[in-house]
Design a protein around this motif. Structure first.
Motif, short mmCIF file in Angstrom:
data_model
loop_
_atom_site.label_atom_id
_atom_site.label_comp_id
_atom_site.label_asym_id
_atom_site.label_seq_id
_atom_site.Cartn_x
_atom_site.Cartn_y
_atom_site.Cartn_z
N UNK A 419 41.06 49.68 41.34
CA UNK A 419 39.65 48.87 40.23
C UNK A 419 38.73 49.42 40.75
N UNK A 420 37.61 50.05 40.21
CA UNK A 420 36.47 50.51 40.45
C UNK A 420 35.60 48.29 40.55
N UNK A 421 36.07 47.65 39.55
CA UNK A 421 35.65 45.83 39.86
C UNK A 421 36.19 45.89 40.82
N UNK A 422 36.57 45.53 41.68
CA UNK A 422 37.21 45.09 43.02
C UNK A 422 37.57 45.97 43.98
N UNK A 423 37.42 45.42 45.32
CA UNK A 423 36.80 45.82 46.69
C UNK A 423 38.34 46.04 47.05
N UNK A 424 38.07 46.89 48.03
CA UNK A 424 40.60 47.84 48.23
C UNK A 424 40.53 46.29 48.72
N UNK A 425 39.72 45.72 49.76
CA UNK A 425 40.02 44.90 50.90
C UNK A 425 40.49 43.57 49.85
N UNK A 426 40.22 43.65 48.98
CA UNK A 426 40.70 42.20 48.23
C UNK A 426 41.89 41.81 48.64
N UNK A 427 43.06 42.24 48.97
CA UNK A 427 44.27 41.48 48.80
C UNK A 427 44.47 42.21 50.36
N UNK A 428 44.53 41.68 51.37
CA UNK A 428 45.12 41.63 52.82
C UNK A 428 46.47 41.47 52.64
N UNK A 429 46.89 41.50 54.65
CA UNK A 429 48.30 41.13 54.95
C UNK A 429 47.57 39.99 56.47
#
Length: 683
Positions: A419-429
């Motif tokens: 989703x362009x409105x949220x960063x790709x790094x929103x969820x991390x391990x």
């Protein structure tokens, strides 16, 4: 046999004196020859006669001398044996297997056995098993306590080698004896134990007692009766503890300081602190029953530390919902009571204060990392999304730690991924989070307060700014380095708490509809569609989320199960059995199910719909552990039961993780249920 025995030491030297004197006489005889040959010849003849007689005496009389020595040794041995036999201390001799050989009179009179009783010592003292006997290479004696009649004895067992006894003899040369015996002594420690027990009983115990809902109860009483209500409560508490030699000092309007002896505490334990129920009976028109929490500290290094223990205990009692007693005995913590659902607070002052404190901590840091518990569920994810929006409102970089997304949260997460409105790094391990967290990071833990249950426990020690937001009751394991801890057991879910915080966080905060859906879904799941633990503030939080754009239909579609999960839940319900007429126990299959623990929790909720079931327990084997989902309506406190298995939760929603087989876990669970039944019958 006497010919084989040879003398040694002082006795051998004494018997050699005639031969030693012979050498002296030979030298003297030589000197006499220089003076007079005739005198030398006469002395030589006398010397030959002396040597012959000496050798004859040594050869003929040596056996008689040895026999006399043996006879003396026997008489000496009889004397020693008589001393042992008449010894006031109980004494016995056994072989290395514990078989009795001989005992003295006192031991025989004490045990009622013959002095030459030949059976094993365990037939007299069952506590002395084979593993309690001293080992071959054991130097120190083995000791243990046992009770004979009304007396308490300390038994000391020492291994004795016969080879050592013979080798240390001053009379005979070494003769090999590869034989060991065990000597047993009994010391009467009755009086010593009594003094120790009296000393323990007279130790002072420090306690703090707080009235949980003092202000709320007073508001439900007429003004003219409030002083009477307070007086009745004070009198009941003071009188109750005075009956146990306790001293009560009122510190504040709803706080008491208690001092009592440890023996009084034991008596209170036997009564299971009946004062908790007595306080609730005080009623002069108040609509709300008053509940009491007590924190007790003991066995610390000093009284100051005892007070610190009691303070920690009372904080735990309040954090667990109140209406209970928490005893902190060193590192051991014991709980009593806690069977009343905590009343929901009507004021939101605490939520506003915590929201402002959270905002201040976030404002001073550059990054916010949020994580829930292992196997993140909908409530943990929804709460994390709420904290994400709070951090973004302040312009901070926010990351959410999710290691293995289950099917229950994937539909929610898909709306943010790609989703362009949220960063790709929103969820991390967890591995990515370890590289990001430093002292300039705020770590926010949601939906758990146990460090071992978090997604990545290492993060808690990589920064000094840790915030805890949770709705589960506190246990003995807590996150101790938190700068802000907001734990409210009355809340239905972590999403409810976060929704309240967001309302007071900032005037600029605007929740997007997708985020509101996640928070609303978390409340729905934890309240079982608003049927469990849903209070006034729960519906107010839900109303706030609806105003923010949450859509019930959209949430329901995202929370739908796949066919495999539905079949697994149905199988768990089908194979459930009822234990003790009111406890439903089932096992949930995990093969082919993406989120078996979530399915197990759903099955536990389903089992509560069966008439007559007071509590349900669903066991799910997953990742070499057995996950227990425990549910109850109002009559059973499943939290206390799960805490005994290393878990926790709420009174009517709890769980645990046990590393054992399902059969072993089920047996443990049934043993706990049996014990709860016994305690209830005693009470």
């Amino acid at each position: 046999m006497n010919n084989k025995l040879k003398l040694r030491g002082h006795m051998k030297a004494f018997m050699s004196w005639p031969l030693i004197l012979t050498g002296l006489l030979v030298v003297t005889n030589i000197l006499v020859y220089f003076t007079s040959i005739k005198a030398g010849i006469i002395l030589s003849v006398a010397l030959i006669i002396y040597v012959g007689m000496a050798l004859l005496v040594l050869r003929c009389h040596r056996p008689f001398i040895i026999n006399d020595l043996i006879a003396f040794a026997n008489r000496y041995d009889v004397l020693e044996k008589r001393i042992l036999e008449e010894l006031a201390l109980p004494y016995a001799i056994m072989d290395t297997n514990g078989k009795m050989i001989w005992s003295n009179k006192v031991f025989s009179e004490l045990t009622g056995k013959d002095q030459f009783y030949k059976k094993n010592i365990s037939s007299i003292f069952p506590d002395i098993t084979a593993d309690k006997l001293p080992a071959l290479d054991q130097k120190d004696p083995s000791e243990m306590n046992t009770q004979v009649g009304e007396r308490i004895y300390r038994i000391s067992m020492q291994r004795v080698s016969l080879g050592e006894v013979v080798s240390n003899s001053e009379i005979f040369e070494t003769v090999t004896r590869d034989v060991d015996l065990i000597a047993l002594y009994m010391y009467d420690d009755t009086q010593l134990k009594e003094y120790i027990q009296k000393n323990e009983d007279n130790k002072l115990v420090v306690a703090l007692a707080y009235l949980d809902n003092y202000e709320e109860a007073l508001e439900s009483v007429e003004d003219v009766r409030r002083s009477l209500l307070i007086a009745l409560i004070d009198r009941k508490i003071t009188k109750y503890f005075s009956n146990f030699d306790g001293l009560v000092k009122k510190m504040e309007k709803d706080k008491y300081f208690l001092i009592m002896r440890q023996s009084s505490l034991e008596a209170l334990k036997e009564q299971r602190f009946h004062i908790l129920d007595e306080v609730k009976t005080v009623n002069i028109g108040n609509e709300m029953a008053i509940t009491l929490s007590i924190g007790i500290g003991l066995n610390a290094a000093n009284y100051i530390q005892d007070y610190e223990y009691s303070r920690i205990a009372i904080e735990m009692a309040l954090g667990r919902g109140g209406d209970q007693v928490v005893i902190k005995n060193g590192n051991n913590i014991t709980y009593y009571g806690g069977k009343t659902q905590q009343m929901e607070k009507t004021t939101r002052v605490k939520a506003r204060v915590k929201a402002q404190a959270l905002k201040e901590f976030m404002s001073t840091k550059d990054r916010v990392v949020v994580m829930g518990h292992k196997i993140t569920d909908v409530d943990a994810l929804g709460a994390a999304i709420g904290i994400y929006r709070a951090g973004k409102t302040l312009g901070k970089t926010v990351n959410i730690v999710v290691n293995d997304p289950t099917t229950s949260i994937r539909p929610l997460m898909m709306g943010y991924m790609n989703n362009s409105e949220y960063e790709p790094s929103m969820f991390i391990t967890s591995d990515q989070a370890r590289d990001l967290v430093d002292n300039n990071t705020v770590v926010v833990v949601v939906d758990t307060n146990k460090p071992s249950y978090t997604e990545c426990q290492d993060l808690l020690y990589m920064t000094k700014t840790v915030v805890v937001l949770d709705h589960h009751r506190r246990g003995s394991e807590v996150i101790e380095n938190a700068v802000l801890s907001y734990v409210e057991p009355y809340a239905s879910s972590a999403c409810e708490m976060v929704a309240e915080i967001l309302q007071y966080f900032s005037d600029d905060l605007r929740i997007r509809s997708m985020e509101a859906d996640c928070l609303y879904a978390g409340i729905m799941i934890d309240t079982n569609n608003f049927t469990t633990r849903a209070g006034v503030r729960t519906f107010e939080a839900a109303a706030f989320l609806r105003r923010s754009g949450a859509d019930v239909t959209r949430v329901r579609k995202m929370l739908r199960d796949n066919l495999e999960s539905y079949q697994a839940r149905a199988e768990a319900v089908r194979t459930a059995h009822i234990y003790r007429d009111c406890f439903a126990i089932a096992r949930c299959p995990s093969e082919g199910v993406d989120s078996p623990t979530v399915v197990g929790a759903q099955a536990a909720n389903e089992l509560l719909n069966i008439a007559g079931v007071k509590a349900s327990f669903v066991l799910t084997q997953y990742n070499n552990e057995v996950y227990i989902s425990a549910r109850a309506i109002d009559e059973v406190n499943v939290q206390v039961m799960m805490e005994k298995m290393g878990g926790g939760g709420h009174m009517n929603i709890a769980g645990a993780q046990v590393k054992a087989s399902p059969d072993e876990v089920e047996k443990m669970l049934k043993d706990i249920i049996d014990k709860e039944y016994q305690e209830e019958s005693v009470k």
